[in-house]
Design a protein around this motif. Structure first.
Motif, PDB file in Angstrom:
ATOM      1  N   GLY A 210       0.844  -1.207   0.000  1.00 43.62           N
ATOM      2  CA  GLY A 210       0.000   0.000   0.000  1.00 43.62           C
ATOM      3  C   GLY A 210       0.872   1.247   0.000  1.00 43.62           C
ATOM      4  N   ASP A 211       1.989   1.202  -0.700  1.00 48.58           N
ATOM      5  CA  ASP A 211       2.993   2.283  -0.653  1.00 48.58           C
ATOM      6  C   ASP A 211       2.686   3.385  -1.693  1.00 48.58           C
ATOM      7  N   GLY A 212       1.800   4.308  -1.308  1.00 50.91           N
ATOM      8  CA  GLY A 212       1.391   5.388  -2.224  1.00 50.91           C
ATOM      9  C   GLY A 212       2.566   6.270  -2.628  1.00 50.91           C
ATOM     10  N   THR A 213       3.458   6.554  -1.675  1.00 51.20           N
ATOM     11  CA  THR A 213       4.612   7.404  -1.999  1.00 51.20           C
ATOM     12  C   THR A 213       5.472   6.728  -3.053  1.00 51.20           C
ATOM     13  N   GLY A 214       5.651   5.430  -2.906  1.00 50.87           N
ATOM     14  CA  GLY A 214       6.464   4.682  -3.875  1.00 50.87           C
ATOM     15  C   GLY A 214       5.840   4.716  -5.264  1.00 50.87           C
ATOM     16  N   ILE A 215       4.502   4.613  -5.326  1.00 51.77           N
ATOM     17  CA  ILE A 215       3.826   4.647  -6.636  1.00 51.77           C
ATOM     18  C   ILE A 215       4.004   6.025  -7.270  1.00 51.77           C
ATOM     19  N   GLU A 216       3.793   7.069  -6.423  1.00 46.88           N
ATOM     20  CA  GLU A 216       3.986   8.440  -6.960  1.00 46.88           C
ATOM     21  C   GLU A 216       5.397   8.612  -7.484  1.00 46.88           C
TER      22      GLU A 216
END
Ligand code: NAD
Ligand code: PRE
Length: 364
Positions: free
Chosen positions: A264-270
């Motif tokens: 659930g790593d939103g920062t990583g996706i961004e």
């Protein structure tokens, strides 16, 4: 004195080269066809000056020979040509999408006073056959040449000069280096596009809403999945060892995304999107590099006929030199984005001011 150019395989690429040369002063173009109906077609479409089914007739007094057949046939043709009494000084080149194996083959052949220089125009399409040929195909594209170390500089210059007719820009590369790079930026994307389409096709067999809803994103990334199966079978098998390494790296990229989603790593996706965006926006057209850069403007355009002509005319009337135009479609019934490319930064700046005065929304 007429310079004779023989083209073996007058399809998308061979036909486009023929169209670049045909009708130019001092040049005559003969097409070699392996079937009679093809020879007829090359003539009736006006792509070549003459066509023949005979390898000898096409090759014997040629100054330049272009091999434009599928990669799997290139070596066979080159070996056949090496056994003929070709014109002294004749330059043989090819357009295959891989370069190492044909270069290695040429080194094993006895080619007295005949020079082989591998080539690969970095332009094409998902279409194939002489019907898809266009004299504009190579304009502003990169055209890789892979001369062997012992080729006379004069032969290299002679081929480069002839290729000026394509309006492409020549890049000199080592064949193995070519195959690594082109494997990554051309061959791998073709595999990914095909695999993606086949994945979605399997879902669509169970629920046809998949194809109904497929929109700009799916179409943009999968256009090349419609490319010719035989051409691509040959390319991928020929560049097999490079492709196997690249696909392992690709698996790692997929695994990294799986990891981001599982965590659930939103920062990583961004971060992944930021990185991709920043690299993509620096692709060579804009970058000052080994060849002349292009300066691009993007404008929103309404989807109605004649828009390209109108904008090109307005710029032409002001003496602004436009180098290339491309419509980037999102969906057929909504406004698209037009990319206008200029060789000179000053032309881009003048076009920007003019188009803003005409109320277009312009992005640099
Ligand atoms: N398609 C692209 O985008 C692209 C771009 C750059 C280079 N290339 C390379 O250019 C070459 C030609 O590709 P294309 O896209 O023009 O394909 P194409 O199918 O349009 O043309 C292939 C030509 O080879 C001939 N040919 C096919 N089988 C033959 C046989 N058995 N004997 C003799 N001739 C035969 C066909 O008649 C045709 O004229 C390939 O080596 C390819 O790797 C393709
Ligand atoms: O534009 C396309 O459709 C292409 O596939 C062209 C493309 C590429 O991958 O960029 C394909 C094969 C070539 O050998 C060179 C160019």
């Amino acid at each position: 004195m007429t310079t004779k150019i023989a083209i073996f395989g007058v399809g998308l690429i061979g036909g486009s080269l023929a169209l670049c040369f045909k009708g130019k002063e001092g040049l005559t173009v003969v097409g070699h066809a392996h079937r009679p109906e093809l020879a007829q077609k090359y003539i009736s479409r006006g792509v070549v000056d003459s066509a023949t089914l005979s390898v000898e007739e096409a090759a014997l007094d040629a100054d330049f020979i272009f091999l434009c057949v599928p990669v799997g046939l290139l070596e066979e043709y080159l070996i056949q040509l090496s056994k003929l009494p070709l014109k002294p000084g004749c330059i043989i080149t090819d357009v295959g999408s891989t370069k190492a194996s044909i270069a290695a083959c040429a080194l094993t052949l006895d080619l007295p006073d005949v020079h082989f220089i591998g080539g690969h125009p970095m332009a094409g399409s998902e279409r194939s056959g002489v019907e898809a040929a266009s004299s504009l195909l190579f304009e502003n594209a990169y055209y890789v040449l892979t001369p062997p170390p012992d080729v006379p500089e004069e032969a290299y210059r002679s081929l480069s000069s002839l290729l000026l007719h394509t309006k492409a820009q020549i890049v000199r590369l080592d064949p193995e280096h070519h195959d690594e790079i082109v494997g990554a930026i051309s061959h791998l994307p073709h595999i990914i596009a095909v695999a993606l389409v086949n994945q979605i096709h399997a879902y669509d067999n169970k629920d046809s809403l998949y194809s109904t809803l497929a929109a700009g994103g799916f179409r943009d990334i999968t256009r090349i999945a419609s490319s010719d199966p035989v051409i691509w079978r040959d390319i991928l098998l020929n560049n097999r060892s490079v492709m196997l390494r690249l696909l392992k790296d690709w698996n790692q990229e997929v695994d990294a995304f799986i990891g981001l989603l599982e965590a659930g790593d939103g920062t990583g996706i961004e971060q992944a999107f930021h990185e991709a965006n920043s690299f993509r926006s620096q692709l060579p057209e804009r970058r000052k590099g080994i060849i002349t850069p292009l300066f691009d403007l993007h404008i929103d355009v309404p989807d109605h006929p004649g828009i390209i002509g109108r904008i090109a005319t307005e710029l032409g009337d002001q003496g602004i030199n436009l180098s290339n135009v491309q419509i980037i479609e999102s969906r057929e019934d909504v406004p698209g984005i037009m990319r206008l490319s200029f060789r000179q930064e000053t032309d881009m700046e003048r076009a920007k001011i003019l188009l803003q005065q005409r109320d277009y929304t312009v992005y640099v």
